[in-house]
Design a protein around this motif. Sequence first.
Motif, PDB file in Angstrom:
ATOM      1  N   PHE A   1      25.891 -23.636 -23.839  1.00 41.01           N
ATOM      2  CA  PHE A   1      24.628 -23.675 -24.775  1.00 41.01           C
ATOM      3  C   PHE A   1      23.534 -23.139 -24.000  1.00 41.01           C
ATOM      4  O   PHE A   1      22.986 -22.068 -24.666  1.00 41.01           O
ATOM      5  N   LYS A   2      23.220 -23.424 -22.708  1.00 40.27           N
ATOM      6  CA  LYS A   2      21.921 -23.307 -22.295  1.00 40.27           C
ATOM      7  C   LYS A   2      22.014 -21.791 -21.368  1.00 40.27           C
ATOM      8  O   LYS A   2      21.030 -21.032 -21.379  1.00 40.27           O
TER       9      LYS A   2
ATOM     10  N   LEU B   1      30.050 -27.321 -20.514  1.00 39.35           N
ATOM     11  CA  LEU B   1      29.486 -27.372 -21.787  1.00 39.35           C
ATOM     12  C   LEU B   1      28.157 -27.218 -22.197  1.00 39.35           C
ATOM     13  O   LEU B   1      27.978 -26.602 -23.071  1.00 39.35           O
ATOM     14  N   LYS B   2      27.470 -27.844 -21.291  1.00 40.49           N
ATOM     15  CA  LYS B   2      25.844 -27.649 -21.505  1.00 40.49           C
ATOM     16  C   LYS B   2      25.469 -26.242 -21.215  1.00 40.49           C
ATOM     17  O   LYS B   2      24.597 -25.813 -21.845  1.00 40.49           O
TER      18      LYS B   2
END
Lengths: 230, 344
Positions: free
Chosen positions: B172-173, B168-169
Amino acid sequence: MTGEDRKQEILEALKNAVVQYDEDAAKEAAQKALDLDINVNDAIFNGLVSGMEEVGRLFEAQEYFVPELLMCADALYAGLDLLKPHAETMDLGVKGSVVIGTVEGDVHDIGKNIVKMMFDVAGFTVYDLGRDVPLDKFVEEQLRTDSDLVCLSAMMTTTMVGMQKVIDRLKEKNPDVKIMIGGAPVSKELADKWGADGYADDANNALKDAINMISSLKKMKEDAEAKKSS
Amino acid sequence: MTVDNSSPRQRILNLFAGKKTDRVPCFSGMGNVTTEGLKKFGYKFAELHSNAKMLADAAASTYKLFGFECGIVPFDLCVEAEALGCEINVYAHSDDILYPTIKKKLITNEEEMDIRIPSDVSNRGRMPLMKDAIRHLKSDIGDNAVIGSYVLGPFTLAGQIMELNDLLKLSFKKPDKVGKLLDNLSDVIISVAKEYESAGVDFITVREMGATSDVLSPRVFKSLILPYLKKVFSELKSANVLHICGKTNDIAVFMLESGAKAISVDQKNDVAETRKKIGSNALLFGNYDPYNVLVSGTPELVHETIKKCIDSGVSAVWPGCDIWPTVPPDNFKAMMDTVQQYRR
């Protein structure tokens, strides 16, 4: 700039670092808070936690989603890790210990970790059993640690039903323990039906509920002891 | 011209083909095993997952006992991850219904995301067993009930083989890195689905619940999830469905854009609103709550809920998730009766 202004500036920096999921900025602001001898509890609650409250608002407004929430949590921990060793006993009115975990069959632990973070911030002693936890393990751990609160998490309908068994077994061994259930499929109706003391579909609610429950538990204990000694 | 609705299967095939049907069908593309069915055979849930005959028997029993118009295998979400090399836990010790989970992730850090897909991936793990189960199921009830299987969507499969937290992170990144993984996984999903098709399924459901709007923003859904769903659906030959649970109102239109023949949503979706957005011809399946209505509700609640689904404009009465096995027979009957009798 007065000391008060500087303090406000740092609290603001801590808050923004969390909201903008900036771990480096959170560390930097936390270090400044320590250097300037700002009250550490203030830095945690009026800086980091008020940042997390804003994140909660953004999440509710659907401006932030789970990836952002996770990154904000990382920023909060980056600051908290520096501040916490210097914190005095925190004054939330209550303190307590909590057993927390995701029930067997469920390997989702993001929601559980967010709730855990709120307990960490509040100064609770957290016994984190992790995920996919056999049901009896919750009972054993509660008895071992004499925790005030047990938090059960499930992300899937398919595992949620295991919670009912844990609640029954816990209440059987220790009627005073408070139990909170959480996770996407959980509802107030189910919590009531299964005899849970609280339910939360998000972390903010979980913390508020937890504090209320522990306060009432402490009060019950005090009342009982007052009765005994009178 | 009269349309042949002589069997539930024919009615469902007509529905997928865009033909008129005399009533909405009542089926699912997700797990449909019930404890009543297990009782009939004396099977334990944990034993089913590694035995083709038992899988097929259990899947067929829901049609035989209740007239539910489908037979679906498998019952768990680990088949593709296992074929990729993950070890699974079937909770053999447990007498409860616990769905298999992944014991050990394939990717443990960002550097390992560039995975190599085994060339025989669609024959590894339990894949041969699933194909056997499909063949058994087909010869057992395949003339009357629709036979289906499901695969995970690329993002949901990624969440099975690596830590969801990291996935999930990174979405985004480092969306490029995640995109590359999803592209690789699309190939896996396509080859698995093709094996199911060659074993004879009538339709395939792609379950991409990891990308629900409870977790990911509609914006990220469009930029990161949709392209790979399009890739998967462009390769499927059989009838197909895209299922996403949780909040889906803001992505329902994208779900259709994936190229899926039908979309499936759960009880959190406002179906009447979705129907307006997607028009009257699009196939929209849903959306009763399989636990709070079908398992713990009364027959009256089931009846009212199914009526509401039909009134809101579903093309098929279909659950928001797997059928939860402990359905009381009276509730199942109430659902089937309502579908037979009620007309919008």
